[in-house]
Design an enzyme around this catalytic site. Structure first.
Site, mmCIF file in Angstrom:
data_model
loop_
_atom_site.group_PDB
_atom_site.id
_atom_site.type_symbol
_atom_site.label_atom_id
_atom_site.label_comp_id
_atom_site.label_asym_id
_atom_site.label_seq_id
_atom_site.Cartn_x
_atom_site.Cartn_y
_atom_site.Cartn_z
ATOM 1 N N LYS A 1 0.832 -1.169 0.065
ATOM 2 C CA LYS A 1 0.007 -0.080 0.053
ATOM 3 C C LYS A 1 0.993 1.339 0.145
ATOM 4 C CE LYS A 1 -4.029 -2.223 2.298
ATOM 5 N NZ LYS A 1 -5.066 -1.812 3.260
ATOM 6 N N TYR B 1 -12.444 -2.331 -3.776
ATOM 7 C CA TYR B 1 -12.853 -2.542 -2.686
ATOM 8 C C TYR B 1 -14.548 -2.483 -2.573
ATOM 9 C CZ TYR B 1 -8.208 -2.396 -0.494
ATOM 10 O OH TYR B 1 -7.102 -2.851 -0.073
ATOM 11 N N ASN C 1 -1.783 0.275 6.544
ATOM 12 C CA ASN C 1 -1.778 -1.048 7.239
ATOM 13 C C ASN C 1 -0.642 -1.924 6.069
ATOM 14 O OD1 ASN C 1 -3.515 -2.111 5.381
ATOM 15 N ND2 ASN C 1 -4.706 -3.221 7.023
ATOM 16 N N HIS D 1 -2.300 -5.200 1.346
ATOM 17 C CA HIS D 1 -3.521 -6.195 1.467
ATOM 18 C C HIS D 1 -3.166 -7.553 0.920
ATOM 19 C CE1 HIS D 1 -7.548 -7.197 -0.041
ATOM 20 N NE2 HIS D 1 -6.957 -7.512 -1.170
ATOM 21 N N GLU E 1 -9.267 -10.937 -7.667
ATOM 22 C CA GLU E 1 -8.413 -9.926 -7.363
ATOM 23 C C GLU E 1 -7.230 -9.887 -8.340
ATOM 24 O OE1 GLU E 1 -9.497 -9.051 -2.763
ATOM 25 O OE2 GLU E 1 -7.349 -9.558 -3.358
HETATM 26 P P1 CMP Z 1 -7.597 -4.471 3.620
HETATM 27 O O1 CMP Z 1 -6.979 -5.940 3.882
HETATM 28 O O2 CMP Z 1 -6.801 -3.903 2.655
HETATM 29 O O3 CMP Z 1 -9.189 -4.876 3.493
HETATM 30 C C1 CMP Z 1 -9.928 -3.566 3.710
HETATM 31 C C2 CMP Z 1 -9.122 -2.431 4.317
HETATM 32 O O4 CMP Z 1 -9.957 -1.362 5.089
HETATM 33 C C3 CMP Z 1 -8.176 -3.044 5.423
HETATM 34 O O5 CMP Z 1 -7.139 -3.759 4.829
HETATM 35 C C4 CMP Z 1 -8.074 -1.728 6.238
HETATM 36 O O6 CMP Z 1 -6.798 -1.106 5.629
HETATM 37 C C5 CMP Z 1 -9.201 -0.837 5.983
HETATM 38 N N1 CMP Z 1 -9.880 -0.744 7.272
HETATM 39 C C6 CMP Z 1 -10.158 0.520 7.664
HETATM 40 N N2 CMP Z 1 -10.852 0.269 8.772
HETATM 41 C C7 CMP Z 1 -11.210 -0.924 8.789
HETATM 42 C C8 CMP Z 1 -12.065 -1.691 9.961
HETATM 43 N N3 CMP Z 1 -12.641 -1.124 10.912
HETATM 44 N N4 CMP Z 1 -12.209 -3.087 9.461
HETATM 45 C C9 CMP Z 1 -11.700 -3.859 8.578
HETATM 46 N N5 CMP Z 1 -10.676 -3.048 7.517
HETATM 47 C C10 CMP Z 1 -10.643 -1.748 7.867
#
Ligand code: CMP
Length: 137
Positions: free
Chosen positions: A9, A49, A112, A115, A126
């Site tokens: 990311k 998403y 974070n 993904h 995906e």
């Molecule tokens: P990712 O695995 O990319 O999938 C969806 C993303 O939404 C997740 O990682 C997080 O970076 C983001 N996100 C933000 N808030 C939340 C939440 N409360 N629960 C899950 N995903 C979240």
């Protein structure tokens, strides 16, 4: 043998830890079958998403994913979907186990670092979102 999609990311790309993250995959039996760096548009991030469209964090997620370039990859190996998720750690880096990618490189649940596809079925969807068949070696 499975394939899964990984995205490094914008936060991790900005930090200059692309190589360190790829090393985690290669050192743990996941081969890079395809890779490219790109800038997602709002429309592309929104579509990728789409499953989270009704969630309160959707807008911020799309905003964040378009804040800078990302690296998208196809990881290949035995049990690749689960292995990638183990290496990433919990979605919220504060809850991620020590030694996982998110514990070591991520700041927050939004920023974070990575993904990874959550199932074999979603991995196929995906991967097809980002890569043509001939780009996967
Ligand atoms: P990712 O695995 O990319 O999938 C969806 C993303 O939404 C997740 O990682 C997080 O970076 C983001 N996100 C933000 N808030 C939340 C939440 N409360 N629960 C899950 N995903 C979240």
């Amino acid at each position: 043998m499975q394939q899964t999609l990984s995205i490094i990311k914008p936060d991790a790309v900005k930090k200059g830890v692309i190589g360190k993250i790829i090393d985690r995959f290669e050192s743990n039996g996941l081969r890079i079958a395809a890779a490219k760096k790109l800038q997602l548009s709002q429309a592309e991030a929104g579509k990728f998403y789409e499953v989270h469209k009704e969630r309160p964090f959707y807008g911020e997620l799309v905003e964040f994913m378009t804040s800078g370039p990302v690296v998208v990859m196809v990881l290949e190996g035995e049990n690749a979907v689960a292995k990638n998720r183990d290496l990433m750690g919990a979605t919220d880096p504060k809850k991620a186990e020590k030694g996982t990618i998110r514990a070591d490189f991520a700041e927050s649940i939004d920023a974070n670092a990575v993904h990874g596809s959550d199932s074999l079925e979603n991995a196929a969807i995906e991967i097809a979102f980002f890569f043509a068949k001939k780009e996967i070696c």
